[in-house]
Design a protein around this motif. Structure first.
Motif, PDB file in Angstrom:
ATOM      1  N   ALA A   2       0.853  -1.189   0.000  1.00 57.12           N
ATOM      2  CA  ALA A   2       0.000   0.000   0.000  1.00 57.12           C
ATOM      3  C   ALA A   2       0.886   1.235   0.000  1.00 57.12           C
ATOM      4  CB  ALA A   2      -0.909   0.012   1.222  1.00 57.12           C
ATOM      5  N   PRO A   3       0.540   2.263  -0.780  1.00 51.17           N
ATOM      6  CA  PRO A   3       1.345   3.479  -0.789  1.00 51.17           C
ATOM      7  C   PRO A   3       1.392   4.127   0.587  1.00 51.17           C
ATOM      8  CG  PRO A   3      -0.161   3.442  -2.649  1.00 51.17           C
ATOM      9  CD  PRO A   3      -0.572   2.322  -1.730  1.00 51.17           C
ATOM     10  N   GLY A   4       2.589   4.330   1.086  1.00 46.42           N
ATOM     11  CA  GLY A   4       2.758   5.143   2.272  1.00 46.42           C
ATOM     12  C   GLY A   4       2.640   4.471   3.610  1.00 46.42           C
ATOM     13  N   ASP A   5       2.228   3.202   3.684  1.00 46.79           N
ATOM     14  CA  ASP A   5       2.143   2.595   5.009  1.00 46.79           C
ATOM     15  C   ASP A   5       2.257   1.080   4.933  1.00 46.79           C
ATOM     16  OD1 ASP A   5      -0.312   1.694   4.160  1.00 46.79           O
ATOM     17  OD2 ASP A   5      -1.474   3.122   5.322  1.00 46.79           O
ATOM     18  N   GLY A   6       2.057   0.420   6.059  1.00 47.90           N
ATOM     19  CA  GLY A   6       2.375  -0.988   6.180  1.00 47.90           C
ATOM     20  C   GLY A   6       1.231  -1.934   5.940  1.00 47.90           C
ATOM     21  N   ALA A   7       0.676  -1.948   4.768  1.00 49.33           N
ATOM     22  CA  ALA A   7      -0.316  -2.940   4.384  1.00 49.33           C
ATOM     23  C   ALA A   7       0.104  -3.551   3.057  1.00 49.33           C
ATOM     24  CB  ALA A   7      -1.703  -2.327   4.261  1.00 49.33           C
ATOM     25  N   ILE A   8      -0.245  -4.801   2.850  1.00 51.25           N
ATOM     26  CA  ILE A   8       0.083  -5.490   1.614  1.00 51.25           C
ATOM     27  C   ILE A   8      -1.180  -6.139   1.065  1.00 51.25           C
ATOM     28  CG2 ILE A   8       1.356  -7.421   0.580  1.00 51.25           C
ATOM     29  CD1 ILE A   8       3.579  -6.909   2.553  1.00 51.25           C
ATOM     30  N   ALA A   9      -1.478  -5.876  -0.186  1.00 52.08           N
ATOM     31  CA  ALA A   9      -2.560  -6.566  -0.895  1.00 52.08           C
ATOM     32  C   ALA A   9      -1.936  -7.658  -1.746  1.00 52.08           C
ATOM     33  CB  ALA A   9      -3.346  -5.594  -1.763  1.00 52.08           C
ATOM     34  N   PHE A  10      -2.705  -8.712  -1.993  1.00 55.21           N
ATOM     35  CA  PHE A  10      -2.183  -9.791  -2.825  1.00 55.21           C
ATOM     36  C   PHE A  10      -3.329 -10.593  -3.416  1.00 55.21           C
ATOM     37  CE2 PHE A  10      -2.415 -11.193   1.570  1.00 55.21           C
ATOM     38  CZ  PHE A  10      -3.002 -12.459   1.503  1.00 55.21           C
ATOM     39  N   ASP A  11      -3.018 -11.313  -4.492  1.00 55.41           N
ATOM     40  CA  ASP A  11      -3.966 -12.242  -5.095  1.00 55.41           C
ATOM     41  C   ASP A  11      -3.847 -13.581  -4.381  1.00 55.41           C
ATOM     42  OD1 ASP A  11      -4.149 -10.143  -6.848  1.00 55.41           O
ATOM     43  OD2 ASP A  11      -3.576 -11.259  -8.630  1.00 55.41           O
ATOM     44  N   SER A  12      -4.945 -14.313  -4.286  1.00 52.77           N
ATOM     45  CA  SER A  12      -4.897 -15.633  -3.677  1.00 52.77           C
ATOM     46  C   SER A  12      -5.835 -16.585  -4.391  1.00 52.77           C
ATOM     47  CB  SER A  12      -5.270 -15.578  -2.198  1.00 52.77           C
ATOM     48  OG  SER A  12      -5.259 -16.887  -1.636  1.00 52.77           O
ATOM     49  N   GLY A  13      -5.328 -17.776  -4.679  1.00 53.84           N
ATOM     50  CA  GLY A  13      -6.137 -18.846  -5.244  1.00 53.84           C
ATOM     51  C   GLY A  13      -6.318 -19.975  -4.269  1.00 53.84           C
ATOM     52  N   GLY A  14      -6.178 -19.682  -2.992  1.00 53.02           N
ATOM     53  CA  GLY A  14      -6.232 -20.716  -1.966  1.00 53.02           C
ATOM     54  C   GLY A  14      -7.578 -21.404  -1.855  1.00 53.02           C
ATOM     55  N   GLU A  15      -8.648 -20.738  -2.335  1.00 49.74           N
ATOM     56  CA  GLU A  15      -9.977 -21.352  -2.300  1.00 49.74           C
ATOM     57  C   GLU A  15     -10.338 -22.008  -3.624  1.00 49.74           C
ATOM     58  OE1 GLU A  15     -13.047 -18.817  -0.611  1.00 49.74           O
ATOM     59  OE2 GLU A  15     -11.479 -17.538   0.226  1.00 49.74           O
ATOM     60  N   GLY A  16      -9.362 -22.134  -4.521  1.00 43.19           N
ATOM     61  CA  GLY A  16      -9.604 -22.695  -5.846  1.00 43.19           C
ATOM     62  C   GLY A  16      -9.467 -21.627  -6.903  1.00 43.19           C
ATOM     63  N   LEU A  17      -9.000 -22.020  -8.097  1.00 39.14           N
ATOM     64  CA  LEU A  17      -8.718 -21.040  -9.135  1.00 39.14           C
ATOM     65  C   LEU A  17      -9.964 -20.281  -9.568  1.00 39.14           C
ATOM     66  CD1 LEU A  17      -6.154 -22.963 -11.368  1.00 39.14           C
ATOM     67  CD2 LEU A  17      -5.718 -21.190  -9.663  1.00 39.14           C
ATOM     68  N   ASP A  18     -11.144 -20.924  -9.503  1.00 34.44           N
ATOM     69  CA  ASP A  18     -12.372 -20.236  -9.901  1.00 34.44           C
ATOM     70  C   ASP A  18     -12.905 -19.334  -8.789  1.00 34.44           C
ATOM     71  OD1 ASP A  18     -13.033 -22.330  -8.246  1.00 34.44           O
ATOM     72  OD2 ASP A  18     -14.892 -22.827  -9.306  1.00 34.44           O
ATOM     73  N   ARG A  19     -12.228 -19.321  -7.650  1.00 31.17           N
ATOM     74  CA  ARG A  19     -12.623 -18.461  -6.531  1.00 31.17           C
ATOM     75  C   ARG A  19     -11.451 -17.579  -6.090  1.00 31.17           C
ATOM     76  NH1 ARG A  19     -17.096 -19.883  -3.524  1.00 31.17           N
ATOM     77  NH2 ARG A  19     -16.045 -19.441  -1.548  1.00 31.17           N
ATOM     78  N   GLN A  20     -10.548 -17.283  -7.017  1.00 32.77           N
ATOM     79  CA  GLN A  20      -9.430 -16.394  -6.698  1.00 32.77           C
ATOM     80  C   GLN A  20      -9.965 -15.060  -6.188  1.00 32.77           C
ATOM     81  OE1 GLN A  20      -5.747 -16.499  -9.316  1.00 32.77           O
ATOM     82  NE2 GLN A  20      -7.311 -17.222 -10.750  1.00 32.77           N
ATOM     83  N   GLY A  21      -9.235 -14.452  -5.275  1.00 34.04           N
ATOM     84  CA  GLY A  21      -9.693 -13.194  -4.716  1.00 34.04           C
ATOM     85  C   GLY A  21      -8.549 -12.274  -4.331  1.00 34.04           C
ATOM     86  N   ILE A  22      -8.921 -11.047  -3.965  1.00 33.40           N
ATOM     87  CA  ILE A  22      -7.968 -10.041  -3.507  1.00 33.40           C
ATOM     88  C   ILE A  22      -8.041  -9.983  -1.984  1.00 33.40           C
ATOM     89  CG2 ILE A  22      -7.214  -7.653  -3.650  1.00 33.40           C
ATOM     90  CD1 ILE A  22      -7.184  -9.199  -6.325  1.00 33.40           C
TER      91      ILE A  22
END
Length: 237
Positions: free
Chosen positions: A22-42
């Protein structure tokens, strides 16, 4: 930390990838397919708060997160009903949906925010059938209006990244027979190739400018990079 110390695991996997500070502070966004490729999320992890939180509706496949430069929202690509198209959506930091940015039966993905937050570049594939051989770079205004093509070539162009001053776009293309990095002006002019067969593939490419440093962490760290740097233009004085 930038020196390799202080390593901490921030997500539970098993398929978490493409992290973005995240710009300017300590957060990170990422993609995840941990629930299955058809349920990928942010997902986002605020680090200090601990734990990762899904921001997008699990009903839809969502990927390719990109922070708005002020750090209050994330643009991403999401499949539409039936999975025959993909459009650019946005969500705020608390997971509340923002107005949809693109519409239609095409594929629009890999969004990249302009450094001033005024526009978004993305990869475009026409029609309702995914075709990796027919990709180009498009832009829209931050409110989703005025979609324009930046490139139009028989070979695929994809993965746009804005320059720090917002006047050019870095992208991958195999228009010369190999996947190489190219730069083009936002008006589609001034195209130039900047890599020449030194590597077989490129991933996680980005700009480096001493006046707009992007490092492993945006706060209190020295700018750090892994990989290969190519100087463009005359050195600064």
């Amino acid at each position: 930390d930038a020196d390799g110390g202080g390593r901490a695991r921030i997500s539970d996997g098993p398929a978490d990838y493409r992290p973005s500070w995240a710009p300017g502070d300590g957060a990170i966004a990422f993609d995840s397919g941990g629930e299955g490729l058809d349920r990928q999320g942010i997902y986002v992890n605020e680090l200090e708060g601990g734990g990762d939180v899904r921001l997008t509706d699990p009903t839809w496949e969502a990927k390719s997160c990109s922070w708005r430069p002020v750090g209050d929202a994330i643009a991403y690509a999401r499949t539409e009903e039936g999975g025959r198209s993909m459009n650019i959506h946005a969500v705020d930091r608390q997971g509340q949906p923002l107005p949809q940015l693109t519409h239609g039966n095409d594929y629009r993905f890999m969004p990249s925010w302009h450094p001033l937050g005024t526009a978004i570049a993305f990869t475009f594939s026409p029609g309702g059938d995914w075709d990796i051989s027919d990709l180009d770079i498009h832009t829209i205004q931050a409110d989703g209006s005025d979609e324009r093509p930046v490139t139009k070539h028989p070979a695929p162009d994809w993965g746009p990244v804005w320059s720090p001053d917002g006047t050019e776009i870095l992208f991958l293309s195999d228009r010369d027979g190999l996947n190489e990095l190219h730069i083009v002006g936002v008006d589609g002019r001034g195209l130039r190739r900047v890599t020449f067969g030194r590597f077989s593939s490129y991933d996680g490419y980005d700009w480096f400018d001493p006046d707009h440093q992007r490092s492993v962490s945006p706060v209190g760290r020295r700018a750090t990079t892994w990989g290969w740097l190519k100087r463009l233009g005359a050195p600064r004085r």
